[in-house]
Structures are given as C-alpha cells and as structure tokens.
Design a protein around this motif. Structure first.
Motif, PDB file in Angstrom:
ATOM      1  N   ASP A 112      -9.047   7.270   4.153  1.00  0.00           N
ATOM      2  CA  ASP A 112      -9.564   6.119   3.979  1.00  0.00           C
ATOM      3  C   ASP A 112      -7.589   6.414   2.569  1.00  0.00           C
ATOM      4  O   ASP A 112      -7.535   4.701   1.616  1.00  0.00           O
ATOM      5  CB  ASP A 112     -10.219   6.219   2.931  1.00  0.00           C
ATOM      6  N   ASP A 113      -7.360   6.946   2.163  1.00  0.00           N
ATOM      7  CA  ASP A 113      -6.329   6.997   0.741  1.00  0.00           C
ATOM      8  C   ASP A 113      -5.653   7.958   1.516  1.00  0.00           C
ATOM      9  O   ASP A 113      -4.485   8.879   1.140  1.00  0.00           O
ATOM     10  CB  ASP A 113      -7.003   7.958  -0.271  1.00  0.00           C
ATOM     11  N   ASP A 114      -4.317   7.039   2.110  1.00  0.00           N
ATOM     12  CA  ASP A 114      -4.537   5.132   1.813  1.00  0.00           C
ATOM     13  C   ASP A 114      -3.925   5.019   3.288  1.00  0.00           C
ATOM     14  O   ASP A 114      -3.110   3.924   3.551  1.00  0.00           O
ATOM     15  CB  ASP A 114      -3.216   4.526   1.053  1.00  0.00           C
ATOM     16  N   GLY A 115      -4.512   5.169   4.950  1.00  0.00           N
ATOM     17  CA  GLY A 115      -3.857   4.897   5.964  1.00  0.00           C
ATOM     18  C   GLY A 115      -4.882   3.701   5.780  1.00  0.00           C
ATOM     19  O   GLY A 115      -4.325   2.611   6.697  1.00  0.00           O
TER      20      GLY A 115
ATOM     21  N   GLY B 172       5.168   8.180  -2.706  1.00  0.00           N
ATOM     22  CA  GLY B 172       5.803   9.008  -4.029  1.00  0.00           C
ATOM     23  C   GLY B 172       4.356   8.391  -5.131  1.00  0.00           C
ATOM     24  O   GLY B 172       4.378   8.626  -6.161  1.00  0.00           O
ATOM     25  N   GLU B 173       3.287   7.843  -4.119  1.00  0.00           N
ATOM     26  CA  GLU B 173       2.464   7.605  -5.153  1.00  0.00           C
ATOM     27  C   GLU B 173       1.730   8.256  -5.472  1.00  0.00           C
ATOM     28  O   GLU B 173       1.302   8.075  -6.444  1.00  0.00           O
ATOM     29  CB  GLU B 173       1.028   6.248  -4.571  1.00  0.00           C
ATOM     30  N   GLU B 174       1.412   9.487  -4.704  1.00  0.00           N
ATOM     31  CA  GLU B 174       0.486  10.889  -5.825  1.00  0.00           C
ATOM     32  C   GLU B 174       1.517  11.367  -6.435  1.00  0.00           C
ATOM     33  O   GLU B 174       0.327  11.830  -7.164  1.00  0.00           O
ATOM     34  CB  GLU B 174       0.288  11.568  -4.099  1.00  0.00           C
ATOM     35  N   GLN B 175       3.047  11.134  -6.271  1.00  0.00           N
ATOM     36  CA  GLN B 175       3.158  11.640  -7.453  1.00  0.00           C
ATOM     37  C   GLN B 175       3.332  10.554  -8.558  1.00  0.00           C
ATOM     38  O   GLN B 175       4.047  11.465 -10.006  1.00  0.00           O
ATOM     39  CB  GLN B 175       4.533  12.369  -7.016  1.00  0.00           C
TER      40      GLN B 175
ATOM     41  N   ALA C 244       0.638  -0.902  -0.167  1.00  0.00           N
ATOM     42  CA  ALA C 244       0.017  -0.271   0.064  1.00  0.00           C
ATOM     43  C   ALA C 244       1.016   1.008   0.266  1.00  0.00           C
ATOM     44  O   ALA C 244       2.361   0.896   0.412  1.00  0.00           O
ATOM     45  CB  ALA C 244      -0.679   0.068   1.185  1.00  0.00           C
ATOM     46  N   HIS C 245       0.091   2.471   0.231  1.00  0.00           N
ATOM     47  CA  HIS C 245       0.993   3.494   0.061  1.00  0.00           C
ATOM     48  C   HIS C 245       1.048   4.571   1.241  1.00  0.00           C
ATOM     49  O   HIS C 245      -0.200   4.704   1.747  1.00  0.00           O
ATOM     50  CB  HIS C 245       0.679   4.599  -1.463  1.00  0.00           C
ATOM     51  N   TYR C 246       1.780   4.917   1.517  1.00  0.00           N
ATOM     52  CA  TYR C 246       1.646   5.747   3.154  1.00  0.00           C
ATOM     53  C   TYR C 246       2.031   6.995   2.724  1.00  0.00           C
ATOM     54  O   TYR C 246       1.330   7.496   3.515  1.00  0.00           O
ATOM     55  CB  TYR C 246       2.434   5.344   3.882  1.00  0.00           C
TER      56      TYR C 246
ATOM     57  N   ALA D 266      -3.587  -3.003  -1.401  1.00  0.00           N
ATOM     58  CA  ALA D 266      -4.866  -2.065  -1.093  1.00  0.00           C
ATOM     59  C   ALA D 266      -4.685  -0.647  -1.428  1.00  0.00           C
ATOM     60  O   ALA D 266      -3.402  -0.195  -0.416  1.00  0.00           O
ATOM     61  CB  ALA D 266      -5.152  -2.229   0.249  1.00  0.00           C
ATOM     62  N   ASP D 267      -5.142  -0.399  -1.697  1.00  0.00           N
ATOM     63  CA  ASP D 267      -5.108   1.268  -1.865  1.00  0.00           C
ATOM     64  C   ASP D 267      -7.153   1.722  -1.336  1.00  0.00           C
ATOM     65  O   ASP D 267      -8.393   1.815  -3.017  1.00  0.00           O
ATOM     66  CB  ASP D 267      -4.421   2.020  -3.051  1.00  0.00           C
ATOM     67  N   MET D 268      -7.553   2.785  -0.726  1.00  0.00           N
ATOM     68  CA  MET D 268      -8.598   2.775  -0.622  1.00  0.00           C
ATOM     69  C   MET D 268      -9.339   1.855   0.279  1.00  0.00           C
ATOM     70  O   MET D 268     -10.297   1.266  -1.100  1.00  0.00           O
ATOM     71  CB  MET D 268      -9.498   3.593  -1.226  1.00  0.00           C
TER      72      MET D 268
HETATM   73 ZN   LIG Z   1      -4.056   6.089  -2.658  1.00  0.00          ZN
END
Ligand SMILES: [Zn+2]
Length: 431
Positions: free
Chosen positions: A150-153, A182-185, A138-140, A210-212
């Motif tokens: 939720d995104d992405d706790g 760096g997921e959001e970038q 997942a991305h932190y 897992a993302d959201m």
């Molecule tokens: Zn996400």
C-alpha cells in the motif's frame, strides 16, 4: 445533446464504410449515391468521429491490472532508497513505460548520503502551441523491512496504470508519469524533481500525487477518498469532484477535502510554487511501514476506483484530443523510380534510379487515411499546381509539353487538413 449528434454521425460513418465495402465489391451505382448523401452532411462534424467517452478510458483500469503491478512490486520486496531493491523496482517500472512506447528518463538525484533515480515517462501533447504539463506521481521506495504494497505500491501502480491506459489516447497537453525514490527519507527525490522543474521553467500546471490509496476498513471507508489541497490547487480537486459525480458508476467515491500536509511528494511541488493535490485513503492503513503491508491486507477494488478517478481527472485536465492528427498515407506508383516510360507504357528499368518519361503519362499515386478519410490529392510540376483529384485512384494526365528535368510532386490532404507529400525527379521528353 452533443453526444446524440456525434453518435448519429458515427452511425452514418459506419454505414458509409459498409456501403463502401459493398461498392468495392462492384455493387451498383445506387450505393455510391447513398454514400455521397451520407458523407456530405456528416462531413461538417467529421473531426468528432473519434470522440471517446471518458468511460472508455477509465474502465480500462481494472482490479487485475492493479493487482499485477502491486504484486510485482511486493515480490521485489523492501525497496529501500539506494539499495538493490529500488534498483530492481526502477528497472521494472522503466521497462513498463518503455513497453508502452513512451519516452522514459531515469533521472539521478543525490542528497547527502543518499543517491537514487526518479523515473519519468512522457506522453507529449499533440497541441504544439501548448507547453502545459500535467504530472501524476507516487514514490516507489519503501522503509526497511516492509514490502510496501500500500505504501506506496498502490500509488506506483496508479501511475503505471495511468500510463498504460492514457498512452493509447492523444491529449492536447503533455502528461508526465513520474515515480520517486527517497520519499521515506524526507521527500528527497521529488524535492530534486520539483526544484529542477522550477529552475528550468517547466510549465507544470497540475500535479496529482498518490500515496497509500488501497486500504479500507468499513463501508464508509470504501466510498470515500481524501484529497489534500492548497488554496491554489483547489481547482484541481474541483475537477476530480465533478468527474467523480459524472462517472459515479465506475468510480463510486465521494471526495473529502482536506488541507495539504507535508507527508508526501505533493509537498515538494507545493514548496516550489506548483499546484498539487494528494490522493489518500480515507481510513489509514495501520499495517504501513511493517512486514504486513501486503496485498492481502489491501482493498484492490477501492484502489482501482481511486486510480480511475485520478486517470479521469488527468484525462480531463490534459484534454482528450479527438481530432485526426496524422497525415494520410501516400505513395507514388506511376512513374516508379528508375524506369523508362514511352507514351504511358513502362518499358525498361534504368540504372542509377533515373526516371525518364517520353510522351505523355498518367501519373498515379496511392493515398489513404484511416481517421477522417481522404480529401484530395494535388499534383505539382516544379511547384506549379497542375491538377487536383478527389477520387481514388488519384491520377493526373501529364501531357503538357515538357523538356528535361522536372520535379513532380503529389500532395495528399485528409479531411482534417493534414498533409503528406511525395516528390520525384524526372527527365521528360513530352511534345
Ligand atoms: Zn508513502
């Protein structure tokens, strides 16, 4: 059917342990006879005594566990790549993995103006002939201004919960728990991770991203989970579907299949030829990327059930190892190092740890095994087998004529064939 047999054996073992305790308290011979009658037929299936149903695993994922992780991540605040937010989150995630006794690696990456770390924790498989690796990820990181519950706790919490629960068990194949930044970038951290894994030939067989996974709106949304796949990774979804049906009571989710879109970290793995699936809430969370992406706007029960499905899928893929993989405990009591023995009697301590045996001696070792139990202890002098003992106390009467320095070795075997060994160098004067 299999379950019935295993339960029966488990029951026999429990009875045996109780009776053994009675025996230790100096009860009658009848107890010993009974114990032998029970242990002999049970012996054939003894490897399966530790069999654990998967409910024992997935039911350990609870709402309060998920809430704890997500709340902590939300409290850190926005976790924008390359800022103190991701730094603090990375510290938190790393400390969690370390507290579970896992090997943790903070893996730095760089892309144009961005740099940050991925965090990887490893649960090594017990099957030494397997190089298979399964990944849950997942991305932190978050976008600016959003606490990212939720995104992405939610996905990060799933990875942390998977580590917490699965690290208590042993699996044939290796499991890696990975969180990216760096997921959001543009999937930067995962891109670097998958690129290196591909280049160095890491045998990643399956990836669960897992993302959201923590938002619902309607009754329908509460009982559906979307899994995105490619033709190559459909087999992973099949495992999840079968698992969700088998453990309906704990999971209560219907899997809805969709083809993979390039909107989260699974896509980095797909680009490098790995099989990956993506777990995604059935109803989209409109609070995402906003200050209102907070735990109060989530469905933690749903998040918990999705995590159970992911953890169960992973346990299924990595194959729970039910056998006894640890050698017995073994200690040489007599002769003790640095002592002089005369006709079996311990006389005086000697300097420099020298052990001297004059006349015969009853060699005694202490051995035990908590998993499958002890099978036997073998005694060797200079590598030659002298005696085998399958009864506690494990002993060997050393009365064969012997002069000068010898190597005395005891080897203990448990019922699964794991071996422990202890050796001692001894000066002997046995006539
Ligand atoms: Zn996400």
């Amino acid at each position: 059917m299999v379950f019935v047999v295993l339960r029966w054996h488990m029951m026999l073992i429990k009875i045996f342990i109780r009776l053994s305790l009675l025996y230790l308290m100096r009860s009658q011979i009848l107890v010993v006879v009974l114990a032998i009658c029970i242990i002999v037929p049970a012996g054939a299936g003894i490897q399966s005594v530790a069999f654990t149903q998967h409910t024992d695993i997935i039911d350990q994922v609870t709402v309060s566990m998920m809430e704890g992780y997500i709340q902590a991540l939300q409290d850190i605040g926005p976790r924008v790549t390359g800022t103190s937010g991701t730094e603090e989150a990375a510290r938190y995630i790393t400390a969690h993995f370390q507290s579970l006794g896992l090997t943790v690696r903070e893996d730095p990456w760089e892309y144009r103006d961005y740099e940050d770390v991925n965090i990887e924790a490893i649960l090594p498989g017990v099957n030494r002939s397997s190089n298979r690796v399964f990944v849950i990820c997942a991305h932190y990181d978050t976008v600016q201004g959003s606490p990212g519950a939720d995104d992405d706790g939610s996905g990060t919490a799933a990875v942390m919960a998977a580590a917490q629960v699965l690290s208590q068990f042993q699996f044939q194949h290796t499991i890696k728990f990975v969180t990216f930044s760096g997921e959001e970038q543009g999937l930067l951290g995962s891109h670097e991770y998958a690129r290196v894994a591909n280049e160095t030939g890491v045998n990643i067989v399956g990836v669960l991203n897992a993302d959201m996974i923590g938002y619902t709106e309607t009754e329908e949304g509460r009982t559906q989970i979307e899994i995105q796949e490619t033709p190559e990774s459909m087999w992973l979804t099949n495992v999840s579907i079968a698992f969700s049906q088998e453990y309906r009571e704990s999971i209560d989710l219907q899997v809805v299949r969709d083809s993979a879109h390039p909107y989260s970290d699974h896509y980095s793995f797909i680009r490098y030829g790995f099989n990956a699936t993506f777990f995604f809430e059935y109803e989209f969370n409109d609070y995402y990327h906003s200050p209102e992406d907070v735990i109060e706007n989530m469905d933690l029960d749903y998040c918990t059930r999705v995590t159970r499905l992911m953890v169960g899928t992973l346990a299924e893929l990595a194959e729970l190892a039910t056998g006894d993989w640890t050698p017995p405990y073994l200690r040489m009591d007599t002769p003790a190092p640095g002592r002089l023995y005369f006709r079996g009697q311990e006389l005086i301590p000697l300097p420099f740890g020298t052990t001297v045996v004059v006349g015969g001696l009853t060699v005694t070792v202490y051995a035990g095994d908590n998993d499958t139990g002890m099978d036997r202890v073998e005694f060797y002098v200079d590598g030659v087998l002298q005696a085998t003992d399958d009864q506690d106390p494990y002993q060997f009467v050393w009365d064969q004529p012997s002069l000068f320095r010898r190597t005395l070795e005891a080897q203990a075997y448990d019922r699964a064939g794991n071996r422990a060994s202890v050796t001692s160098r001894i000066w002997t004067f046995i006539f």
